[in-house]
Structure formats: C-alpha cells, structure tokens
Write a protein that holds these residues in place. Structure first.
Motif, short mmCIF file in Angstrom:
data_model
loop_
_atom_site.label_atom_id
_atom_site.label_comp_id
_atom_site.label_asym_id
_atom_site.label_seq_id
_atom_site.Cartn_x
_atom_site.Cartn_y
_atom_site.Cartn_z
N PHE A 110 85.23 18.55 -27.29
CA PHE A 110 83.90 18.55 -26.90
C PHE A 110 83.31 18.23 -25.78
O PHE A 110 83.94 16.52 -25.46
N GLY A 111 81.75 18.31 -25.17
CA GLY A 111 81.29 17.29 -24.60
C GLY A 111 81.03 17.53 -22.70
O GLY A 111 81.55 18.54 -22.20
N ASP A 112 80.48 17.09 -22.23
CA ASP A 112 80.06 17.10 -20.81
C ASP A 112 81.25 17.55 -19.79
O ASP A 112 81.24 18.26 -19.07
N ALA A 113 82.44 16.15 -20.01
CA ALA A 113 83.61 16.46 -19.29
C ALA A 113 83.96 18.12 -19.50
O ALA A 113 84.73 18.59 -18.83
N VAL A 114 84.12 18.65 -20.52
CA VAL A 114 84.61 20.00 -20.84
C VAL A 114 84.03 20.50 -19.77
O VAL A 114 83.68 21.91 -19.70
N VAL A 157 76.12 21.02 -11.48
CA VAL A 157 76.60 21.06 -12.87
C VAL A 157 75.61 21.21 -13.80
O VAL A 157 74.77 19.71 -13.73
N LEU A 158 75.31 21.98 -14.76
CA LEU A 158 74.47 21.98 -16.15
C LEU A 158 74.13 20.15 -16.77
O LEU A 158 75.73 20.21 -17.09
N GLY A 159 73.18 20.00 -16.75
CA GLY A 159 72.96 18.89 -17.29
C GLY A 159 72.98 18.21 -16.14
O GLY A 159 73.11 16.25 -16.33
N LYS A 160 73.59 17.76 -15.35
CA LYS A 160 73.71 16.64 -14.34
C LYS A 160 72.46 16.10 -13.13
O LYS A 160 72.00 17.63 -12.84
#
Length: 302
Positions: A110-114, A157-160
């Motif tokens: 999980f997480g931002d990298a994914v 990217v969503l969240g960036k």
C-alpha cells in the motif's frame, strides 16, 4: 504486521483484451489473458520479483530495486512480442513503474509509491508496447546498464503537490518511431498545483499547454500537432484557454469525437466544447478499440 520498506512497484496491463473477448469469446479470451499474466509472472520471478495480485487483465509486482524492475519490464515486452499465440491475437502490454517507500502488510502493498506506479501504467500516460517510469526510478541506473530512456515531461499524480518527471524506457531495437517530448507549457516544474494546465499525448509525443498557448491540430505541416490520416482535415481543430476552460474547437469536415472518462462519446462538428478531467479525442471518426490515433488529454488545476 505492517512494515515499511523501499520497493520498486510495477503494473502491467494487457492491451487488446477488449477486442479479444469480442472476437474469441469469453472462455477462450479468459484463457489467453491468463496465459499472458502467467508469462509476466514468470518473467517477474526471474528478476527477483513477487506477484502481489492480478486484477482482471492487470498484474502488480514488486522488486527489491529499480534495476530488477526495469529489466523485468523490458523482458516482459519481449516475452509477449515473441509468443506466436499472443501475436496472433495482436496482444501487447503497457507497463508503469516507480521506486519508493511502501507499506507491506499481509502480502499486500500500500501507500503513495503504489499510487504513483499505478498512475504510470494508466492508459492516459502509457500506451501499448511502452514502459513509463518516474525519472527518480531510473536515475543512476541507466549509467551502468545500457537501458535507454526518453523524457516525457511531467505528470500530475493524485496527492502530489507538484508534477513529477516521467520517462519512456526504450526496449525496442528500432527506435526510429520514437519522438522526444515537446514542451509547450513554460516552466511546468515551477507551476503551482492550481495553475491551469493541459497535457496532451499522441503516440510517443507529449505536449504540455498552459492558458496562454493556442494549440492547432491537423494535417497541415504547420500545425502544433500533425496527424497524417485521410479523415483528418488540414486544419482540423484548435485547443485554447477560453472562459476559464481549455476549449476544443472543431473546424473540420468530418468532426471530432470526445470521450471523458466513462461518459458517452460527444460529437463536435464546427462547434466547441470544454475539456475536463481526462479522456481522449478521436479526429474524423468515432473511437475505435485500441485506436493508435487517439489523442489523450488530462486537465489539471481546474
């Protein structure tokens, strides 16, 4: 138990599966797609990778480092291109990958990298026969391996809070068809998240527009984007920032088709409409399955 560790995350999607189900039937198509995913899993294992999950015609793998993931990605493409069964059905894959810290829990990741890796594999960025990776993933790797990359500009990217640089990882021997990114938007890296921007992608070309840049499309060699197909007019369409939106103005004989997300196609002929969210534009004819002549767009800062 939850553990955070650096991983290279790879997503691969099967391109051509929709037509496969239409032409071969559900049972045969499902078997062929399963064989593609099995072949990708075998390649992943040879490079030290682990299959996290398969979802429909997509596979998600993790690797201990960027080099493992990049070499696996190139070998995945070669594996599909050399299999007579897959080529008989005109199947291909598109791949996205990113290296970063990820949360590992109960054999899932999980997480931002994914999220970032999944974005690289999105069809608005990656096309069939392509590997799209974040620039940070390939930094330091290409100097010691022979892998070649081409810049593709920046993607949101969503969240960036800022766009990230992305690259095309070249795996084919013949690179004559590959073109470099053309920047239309000025100072994209310094642009705040709320600044109007539009990213266009046509085959291997990427264009980044801002609110001050009219953008012409057509067969005319003077066009910002030249599309040389018989059903496209010389001066087919114009995209420009008007009334708070990026507007697509059709000026053609045959018209343009616009598809936003999962919405129905919108036909535009000698009229204009605003571009929103993300989707694709088909010039001169309605959308075709796996159409190589689609123009993909993504709006940001609305």
């Amino acid at each position: 138990m939850t553990e955070r560790r650096p991983l290279t995350i790879l997503f691969a999607d099967v391109s051509g599966s929709t037509r496969l189900f239409e032409t071969r039937g559900d049972e045969a198509a499902r078997r062929i797609v399963a064989n593609v995913l099995l072949a990708l899993a075998e390649v992943s294992a040879r490079h030290g990778g682990r299959v996290v999950k398969t979802i429909g015609d997509e596979i998600m793998c993790t690797f201990p480092g960027p080099l493992n993931g990049l070499l696996a990605a190139t070998d995945m493409h070669r594996r599909i291109k050399t299999d007579p069964e897959f080529q008989r059905d005109n199947l291909a894959i598109r791949i996205g990958l990113h290296h970063g810290d990820a949360l590992v829990e109960n054999d899932d990741v999980f997480g931002d990298a994914v999220n970032t890796a999944a974005r690289m594999a999105d069809k608005s960025l990656a096309r069939r026969d392509q590997i799209v990776a974040t620039a940070s993933t390939v930094n330091g790797v290409t100097n010691t391996t022979g892998l070649r990359v081409r810049p593709l500009g920046s993607a949101w990217v969503l969240g960036k809070q800022a766009p990230i640089e992305i690259v095309d990882v070249l795996w084919q021997e013949d690179l004559a068809h590959v073109t470099t990114v053309q920047r239309v938007m000025s100072a994209v890296d310094a642009a705040p998240p709320d600044r109007p921007r539009l990213t266009l992608r046509f085959k291997s070309q990427v264009f980044e527009l801002d609110e001050g840049t009219p953008f012409s499309i057509g067969r005319d060699p003077a066009s910002s984007l030249v599309v040389e197909t018989e059903w496209v007019s010389r001066n087919h369409a114009l995209i420009e920032w008007k009334r708070g939106y990026f507007m697509l103005a059709d000026r053609s004989t045959n018209g343009s088709w616009l598809k936003i997300g999962d919405d129905d196609e919108l036909f535009v002929h000698r009229d204009e409409t605003h571009l929103r969210r993300s989707g694709s534009i088909s010039l001169g004819q309605a959308h075709q399955i796996d159409d190589a002549d689609l123009i993909w767009f993504q709006c940001g800062g609305e």
